[in-house]
Design an enzyme around this catalytic site. Structure first.
Site, PDB file in Angstrom:
ATOM      1  N   LYS A 189      30.034   8.758  41.664  1.00  0.00           N
ATOM      2  CA  LYS A 189      30.044   9.726  42.766  1.00  0.00           C
ATOM      3  C   LYS A 189      30.583  11.023  42.191  1.00  0.00           C
ATOM      4  O   LYS A 189      31.725  11.066  41.712  1.00  0.00           O
ATOM      5  CB  LYS A 189      30.975   9.266  43.893  1.00  0.00           C
ATOM      6  CG  LYS A 189      30.456   8.100  44.718  1.00  0.00           C
ATOM      7  CD  LYS A 189      31.448   7.718  45.797  1.00  0.00           C
ATOM      8  CE  LYS A 189      30.970   6.482  46.555  1.00  0.00           C
ATOM      9  NZ  LYS A 189      32.040   5.917  47.407  1.00  0.00           N
ATOM     10  N   ASP A 216      30.667  -4.368  49.095  1.00  0.00           N
ATOM     11  CA  ASP A 216      31.674  -3.342  48.785  1.00  0.00           C
ATOM     12  C   ASP A 216      32.910  -3.610  49.648  1.00  0.00           C
ATOM     13  O   ASP A 216      32.832  -3.579  50.879  1.00  0.00           O
ATOM     14  CB  ASP A 216      31.102  -1.948  49.099  1.00  0.00           C
ATOM     15  CG  ASP A 216      32.041  -0.817  48.699  1.00  0.00           C
ATOM     16  OD1 ASP A 216      33.139  -1.104  48.150  1.00  0.00           O
ATOM     17  OD2 ASP A 216      31.683   0.354  48.922  1.00  0.00           O
ATOM     18  N   SER A 222      23.657   1.218  52.592  1.00  0.00           N
ATOM     19  CA  SER A 222      25.006   0.674  52.734  1.00  0.00           C
ATOM     20  C   SER A 222      25.244   0.369  54.209  1.00  0.00           C
ATOM     21  O   SER A 222      25.165   1.265  55.045  1.00  0.00           O
ATOM     22  CB  SER A 222      26.009   1.708  52.211  1.00  0.00           C
ATOM     23  OG  SER A 222      27.326   1.300  52.461  1.00  0.00           O
ATOM     24  N   GLY A 248      27.367   6.988  47.447  1.00  0.00           N
ATOM     25  CA  GLY A 248      27.189   7.992  48.493  1.00  0.00           C
ATOM     26  C   GLY A 248      28.439   8.105  49.334  1.00  0.00           C
ATOM     27  O   GLY A 248      29.279   7.199  49.354  1.00  0.00           O
ATOM     28  N   LYS A 270      23.522  -3.162  50.669  1.00  0.00           N
ATOM     29  CA  LYS A 270      24.951  -3.322  50.362  1.00  0.00           C
ATOM     30  C   LYS A 270      25.690  -3.574  51.662  1.00  0.00           C
ATOM     31  O   LYS A 270      25.526  -2.821  52.630  1.00  0.00           O
ATOM     32  CB  LYS A 270      25.452  -2.045  49.675  1.00  0.00           C
ATOM     33  CG  LYS A 270      26.966  -1.852  49.678  1.00  0.00           C
ATOM     34  CD  LYS A 270      27.355  -0.713  48.756  1.00  0.00           C
ATOM     35  CE  LYS A 270      28.415   0.190  49.368  1.00  0.00           C
ATOM     36  NZ  LYS A 270      28.799   1.307  48.493  1.00  0.00           N
ATOM     37  N   LEU A 271      26.485  -4.635  51.671  1.00  0.00           N
ATOM     38  CA  LEU A 271      27.276  -4.968  52.850  1.00  0.00           C
ATOM     39  C   LEU A 271      28.720  -4.581  52.614  1.00  0.00           C
ATOM     40  O   LEU A 271      29.296  -4.890  51.562  1.00  0.00           O
ATOM     41  CB  LEU A 271      27.228  -6.475  53.130  1.00  0.00           C
ATOM     42  CG  LEU A 271      25.849  -7.107  53.333  1.00  0.00           C
ATOM     43  CD1 LEU A 271      26.024  -8.603  53.619  1.00  0.00           C
ATOM     44  CD2 LEU A 271      25.100  -6.425  54.466  1.00  0.00           C
ATOM     45  N   LYS A 272      29.307  -3.936  53.597  1.00  0.00           N
ATOM     46  CA  LYS A 272      30.750  -3.696  53.551  1.00  0.00           C
ATOM     47  C   LYS A 272      31.441  -5.000  53.942  1.00  0.00           C
ATOM     48  O   LYS A 272      31.034  -5.654  54.913  1.00  0.00           O
ATOM     49  CB  LYS A 272      31.122  -2.592  54.546  1.00  0.00           C
ATOM     50  CG  LYS A 272      30.606  -1.217  54.150  1.00  0.00           C
ATOM     51  CD  LYS A 272      31.345  -0.681  52.931  1.00  0.00           C
ATOM     52  CE  LYS A 272      30.949   0.764  52.642  1.00  0.00           C
ATOM     53  NZ  LYS A 272      31.690   1.310  51.478  1.00  0.00           N
ATOM     54  N   GLU A 300      31.753  -4.558  44.642  1.00  0.00           N
ATOM     55  CA  GLU A 300      32.275  -3.217  44.389  1.00  0.00           C
ATOM     56  C   GLU A 300      33.729  -3.110  44.868  1.00  0.00           C
ATOM     57  O   GLU A 300      34.039  -3.470  46.005  1.00  0.00           O
ATOM     58  CB  GLU A 300      31.369  -2.225  45.145  1.00  0.00           C
ATOM     59  CG  GLU A 300      31.750  -0.763  45.030  1.00  0.00           C
ATOM     60  CD  GLU A 300      30.758   0.125  45.813  1.00  0.00           C
ATOM     61  OE1 GLU A 300      29.704  -0.371  46.248  1.00  0.00           O
ATOM     62  OE2 GLU A 300      31.070   1.312  45.993  1.00  0.00           O
ATOM     63  N   ASN A 350      35.880  -1.822  49.327  1.00  0.00           N
ATOM     64  CA  ASN A 350      36.760  -0.650  49.455  1.00  0.00           C
ATOM     65  C   ASN A 350      38.235  -1.038  49.312  1.00  0.00           C
ATOM     66  O   ASN A 350      39.082  -0.655  50.132  1.00  0.00           O
ATOM     67  CB  ASN A 350      36.513   0.088  50.767  1.00  0.00           C
ATOM     68  CG  ASN A 350      35.208   0.849  50.756  1.00  0.00           C
ATOM     69  OD1 ASN A 350      34.265   0.487  51.465  1.00  0.00           O
ATOM     70  ND2 ASN A 350      35.114   1.879  49.937  1.00  0.00           N
ATOM     71  N   ASP A 403      34.385   1.674  41.982  1.00  0.00           N
ATOM     72  CA  ASP A 403      34.083   2.934  42.675  1.00  0.00           C
ATOM     73  C   ASP A 403      35.370   3.771  42.651  1.00  0.00           C
ATOM     74  O   ASP A 403      35.574   4.605  41.751  1.00  0.00           O
ATOM     75  CB  ASP A 403      33.605   2.600  44.105  1.00  0.00           C
ATOM     76  CG  ASP A 403      33.419   3.807  45.012  1.00  0.00           C
ATOM     77  OD1 ASP A 403      33.751   4.926  44.604  1.00  0.00           O
ATOM     78  OD2 ASP A 403      32.962   3.640  46.165  1.00  0.00           O
TER      79      ASP A 403
HETATM   80  O1  OSB Z   1      32.761   3.084  49.245  1.00  0.00           O
HETATM   81  O2  OSB Z   1      30.759   3.565  48.784  1.00  0.00           O
HETATM   82  C1  OSB Z   1      31.742   3.711  49.507  1.00  0.00           C
HETATM   83  C2  OSB Z   1      30.825   5.918  52.498  1.00  0.00           C
HETATM   84  C3  OSB Z   1      31.980   6.652  52.628  1.00  0.00           C
HETATM   85  C4  OSB Z   1      33.033   6.397  51.791  1.00  0.00           C
HETATM   86  C5  OSB Z   1      32.932   5.406  50.809  1.00  0.00           C
HETATM   87  C6  OSB Z   1      31.769   4.676  50.653  1.00  0.00           C
HETATM   88  C7  OSB Z   1      30.710   4.911  51.543  1.00  0.00           C
HETATM   89  C8  OSB Z   1      29.477   4.158  51.530  1.00  0.00           C
HETATM   90  C9  OSB Z   1      28.264   4.801  52.168  1.00  0.00           C
HETATM   91  O3  OSB Z   1      29.361   3.027  51.127  1.00  0.00           O
HETATM   92  C10 OSB Z   1      27.262   5.211  51.188  1.00  0.00           C
HETATM   93  C11 OSB Z   1      26.245   6.136  51.778  1.00  0.00           C
HETATM   94  O4  OSB Z   1      25.231   5.659  52.271  1.00  0.00           O
HETATM   95  O5  OSB Z   1      26.449   7.368  51.723  1.00  0.00           O
HETATM   96 MG    MG Z   2      32.307   2.015  47.472  1.00  0.00          MG
END
Ligand code: OSB
Ligand code: MG
Length: 368
Positions: free
Chosen positions: A263, A189, A135, A291, A161-163, A214, A191, A239
């Protein structure tokens, strides 16, 4: 098992590089670790809550309070506690799933260690190695992002995975897709950074052959996700919105998502995470292991979870060196594009007491 003592340890681990999402930038990972002692066994749990309530409403100061004032006393008062009892014992208390998950994980580790069984065996997973994804946080420039992604690729990560967030989406995705080639597994992702009004904009992601998008919208906006999923060719994955096996079932039935990020902390523990998996397998919905920048404790458990058969997509379970220079356990290493699943009893990892000591910023202990 009988629980004789419980210790909470707040740790703060420096991250190897800042992790920026649509919520902001993290320079360190802060986590509450739970250590539980019984007459002939002990166990560790990890809480995935953050410093601030940005990803979810849970955050470490509140989690510390709810654990120390309510949840731990409730467990210490019980004569005998099995991992499968923890959710029920704590069910009078609303929410705080991450806190509940951490306690259940510690009980499970202790119980399995005493029985000489591994997390993987208990959960019903198979296979010795897991091929992970990585990620990648938001960067200041797209050039920097492309360089970071190329480096992870060279290390052997088979899925990226790109934020994304408004203002950092189409162009970064276009450039990374060009860098990786059309066949590479790529996903994004958000968020929860977008709103229903962004549907037309998000539909432009369809041009890039993504595995999934995501959590584009607010965690409570299930109907918004239904509308968006109808509009996009790219599969929508949830998520933040998925809090239990029942909520996964309902989100899928509504058409809010066609992929689920699992998760354990978000759904209240590894037992409920398995239930989410089982529900999704029944509904033929692919799942993958999310994660939360876990220490080696949570990472060990996630690796075991990710070996269940419904986890058909690579998870966010990268090697330790993607997160930390030093962890509280031995590092997990990426070799030949995969990471070994711990095989020993319980979590199968040891906590290094000296590292724990150096990283800890707060402690609390209670006896029965
Ligand atoms: O949205 O998946 C998420 C990390 C912290 C909080 C939310 C997210 C994430 C990640 C990192 O995307 C995933 C990882 O490598 O642990
Ligand atoms: Mg996520």
């Amino acid at each position: 098992m009988r629980i004789d003592a419980v210790e909470l340890v707040l740790v703060e681990l420096p991250l190897v590089r800042p992790f920026r999402t649509s919520h902001g930038t993290e320079l360190t990972k802060e986590a509450i670790l739970v250590h539980l002692e019984g007459p002939d066994s002990h166990g560790w749990g990890e809480c995935v809550a953050d410093r601030a309530p940005l990803y979810s409403s849970e955050f470490n100061a509140a989690t510390w309070t709810v654990l120390s004032e309510l949840f731990v006393p409730r467990l210490l008062a019980a004569a005998d506690v099995a991992a499968s009892d923890v959710a029920r014992l704590l069910s009078p208390f609303k929410g705080h799933r991450m806190a509940k998950a951490a306690l259940e994980m510690a009980v499970l580790d202790a119980e399995l260690t005493a029985a000489g069984r591994s997390f993987q065996e208990y959960l019903g997973g198979e296979g010795e190695r897991v091929a992970p994804g990585v990620s990648v946080g938001i960067t200041d420039t797209v050039d920097e992002l492309v360089a970071v992604v190329a480096a992870y690729r060279a290390e052997g990560y088979g899925r990226v995975k790109l934020k994304i967030e408004p203002g950092f989406d189409l162009e970064p995705v276009r450039r990374v897709r060009a860098e990786l080639g059309d066949d590479a597994m790529l996903q994004v992702d958000a968020n929860a950074a977008y709103s229903r009004a962004d549907a037309e904009h998000l539909a432009r992601l369809d041009a890039f052959g993504l595995l999934l998008v995501e959590q584009p919208l607010d965690e409570e906006d299930l109907l918004g996700h239904v509308e968006l999923a109808r509009r996009l060719a790219t599969p929508v994955c949830l998520d933040e919105s998925i809090l239990s096996a029942d909520s996964a079932r309902d989100a899928v039935a509504l058409g809010a998502c066609s992929v689920v990020n699992v998760k354990a902390g978000r759904v209240g523990g590894y037992l409920e995470a398995k239930a989410v998996h089982d529900t999704c397998v029944r509904l033929r919905v692919p799942v993958w292991c999310g994660g939360m920048l876990e220490t080696g404790l949570g990472r060990a458990a996630n690796l075991a979870l990710a070996t269940l058969p419904g986890f058909t997509l690579p998870g966010d379970i990268s090697a330790t060196n993607r997160y930390f220079h030093e962890d509280v356990t031995d590092p997990f290493v990426l070799e030949g594009g995969s990471i070994a699943v711990p095989r020993g009893p319980g979590l199968g990892v040891e906590v290094h007491r000296d590292a724990l000591e150096r990283f800890s910023t707060r402690r609390w202990r209670a006896r029965r």
